[in-house]
Design an enzyme around this catalytic site. Structure first.
Site, PDB file in Angstrom:
ATOM      1  N   SER A  84       0.828  -1.206   0.000  1.00 34.03           N
ATOM      2  CA  SER A  84       0.000   0.000   0.000  1.00 34.03           C
ATOM      3  C   SER A  84       0.861   1.253   0.000  1.00 34.03           C
ATOM      4  CB  SER A  84      -0.898  -0.004   1.242  1.00 34.03           C
ATOM      5  OG  SER A  84      -1.510   1.252   1.449  1.00 34.03           O
ATOM      6  N   TYR A 130      -2.084  -0.441  10.143  1.00 32.61           N
ATOM      7  CA  TYR A 130      -2.309  -1.002   8.807  1.00 32.61           C
ATOM      8  C   TYR A 130      -1.049  -0.846   7.957  1.00 32.61           C
ATOM      9  CZ  TYR A 130      -3.875  -1.189   3.960  1.00 32.61           C
ATOM     10  OH  TYR A 130      -3.988  -1.474   2.614  1.00 32.61           O
TER      11      TYR A 130
END
Length: 351
Positions: A127, A152
């Site tokens: 990501s 995350y």
């Protein structure tokens, strides 16, 4: 090819699986149908895949070691594309164990089974969030990413490091893909564009953080899928010219590569709001709020790496992408379904 796509009921996973099926490949999809957001959307994505020849599906939590082993030993996969993960920046502050289980334990099982069964190429999702506190734009895979701003992001960076260790120790070819704010038809309902569209249609205030002073490299789903399809056919080779002084994080003396996949044309958040207003024919009621914890003010992808390696360049401008999203959104949500897509968090995501 026989391809295992994990997270096959997810936004990117289902879109990739559909493309691979239409290209004539055999696809095995795995997903645990987590209730993080409306499961009916995941079921609708799966229904599209079930109509295609060459698709098999198994509902499974890859954090379960025995279940993961069963999937990998049942067939000989040419490529594994691991997209299953617990998504969301804010939710990681509410339920950190969901990220530890889905993003660390499950990924460890995928790595180990890929090694044991001799997978030819493991492609996995990272990501743009891994760039964290880095403020040097555009973000480059050659930059250090040692200051994540959310759990995350930290789990995604951990995935990259774990994959490199397997590439180094076991010569498992691994390619990590740093996705930049993916949007489009069938997208997650916790993402900002979906939530903004939903709020505009319902006449509810939409929450705009940092008073809208945010920049994102919004990347259309079809462009993302094209990049993945190109790279999955290109298992990385060890770089004989790689040196550890200074080390380049994007490549290695092991069969390992990292690539950004983005639109390379960052867009102001308020411009997206205006495009949604135009496409939906309604004005947004704006609620300006401070910056959210764990969020990033701006993202921008340097895609020179993937362009050089695979000839990839995005082709979908934000105007076209928003138009295609809203066309799908109005058809999918409909007048009698507007209250169905509730998410685990009231805040919008812009990973």
């Amino acid at each position: 090819m026989i391809v295992l796509v994990t997270g096959a009921a997810g936004f990117i996973g289902s879109s990739l699986a559909l493309r691979l099926l239409r290209d004539g490949h055999y696809v095995v999809g795995v997903d645990n149908l987590s209730p993080y957001y409306d499961v009916s959307l995941k079921e609708a994505r799966l229904a599209r895949l079930m109509t295609q020849p060459g698709f098999a599906f198994e509902r499974l939590d890859l954090a379960e070691r025995d279940g993961a082993a069963r999937v990998f030993t049942a067939r000989r996969f040419d490529v594994v594309v691991h997209l299953a993960a617990q998504a969301g920046v804010r939710y990681s502050m509410e339920n950190p164990y969901a990220y530890i289980d889905a993003n660390l334990v499950a990924f460890g099982n995928v790595l180990e089974q890929s090694r044991r069964t001799g997978i030819g190429h493991l492609v996995f999702a990272s990501s743009s969030s891994v760039y964290g506190a880095n403020q040097c734009l555009p973000f480059s895979e050659h930059d250090a990413v040692d200051h994540p701003l959310s759990l995350y992001a930290a789990t995604k960076r951990a995935n990259e490091l774990l994959a490199h260790s397997y590439a180094h120790l076991f010569r498992l070819p691994c390619t990590g893909l740093r996705f930049f704010t993916v949007y489009g038809p069938w997208m997650r309902p916790d993402m900002a564009i979906y939530k903004f569209a939903e709020g505009i249609m319902q006449g509810r205030p939409i929450r705009v953080h940092n008073r809208g002073d945010m920049l994102r490299d919004f990347t259309f789903i079809d462009d993302i899928v094209e990049g993945v399809v190109r790279l999955m056919k290109m298992p990385p080779q060890p770089d004989p010219g790689w040196k550890g002084d200074p080390p380049d994080p994007s490549r290695s003396s092991a069969p390992f590569r990292l690539f950004n996949i983005g639109n390379q044309d960052p867009v102001e958040l308020m411009r997206v709001v205006r495009l949604l207003e135009q496409a939906l024919g309604r004005k947004a009621v704006l609620e300006f709020l401070p910056m959210q914890a764990g969020d990033m003010c701006a993202t921008a992808a340097d895609i020179a790496g993937i362009n050089a390696a695979a000839g990839f360049a995005p082709t979908t401008p934000i105007e076209t992408g928003i138009a295609r999203f809203t066309e799908w959104f109005l058809e999918y949500v409909g007048a009698d379904r507007r209250d169905r897509s509730r998410t685990a968090s009231s805040s919008s995501e812009m990973e």
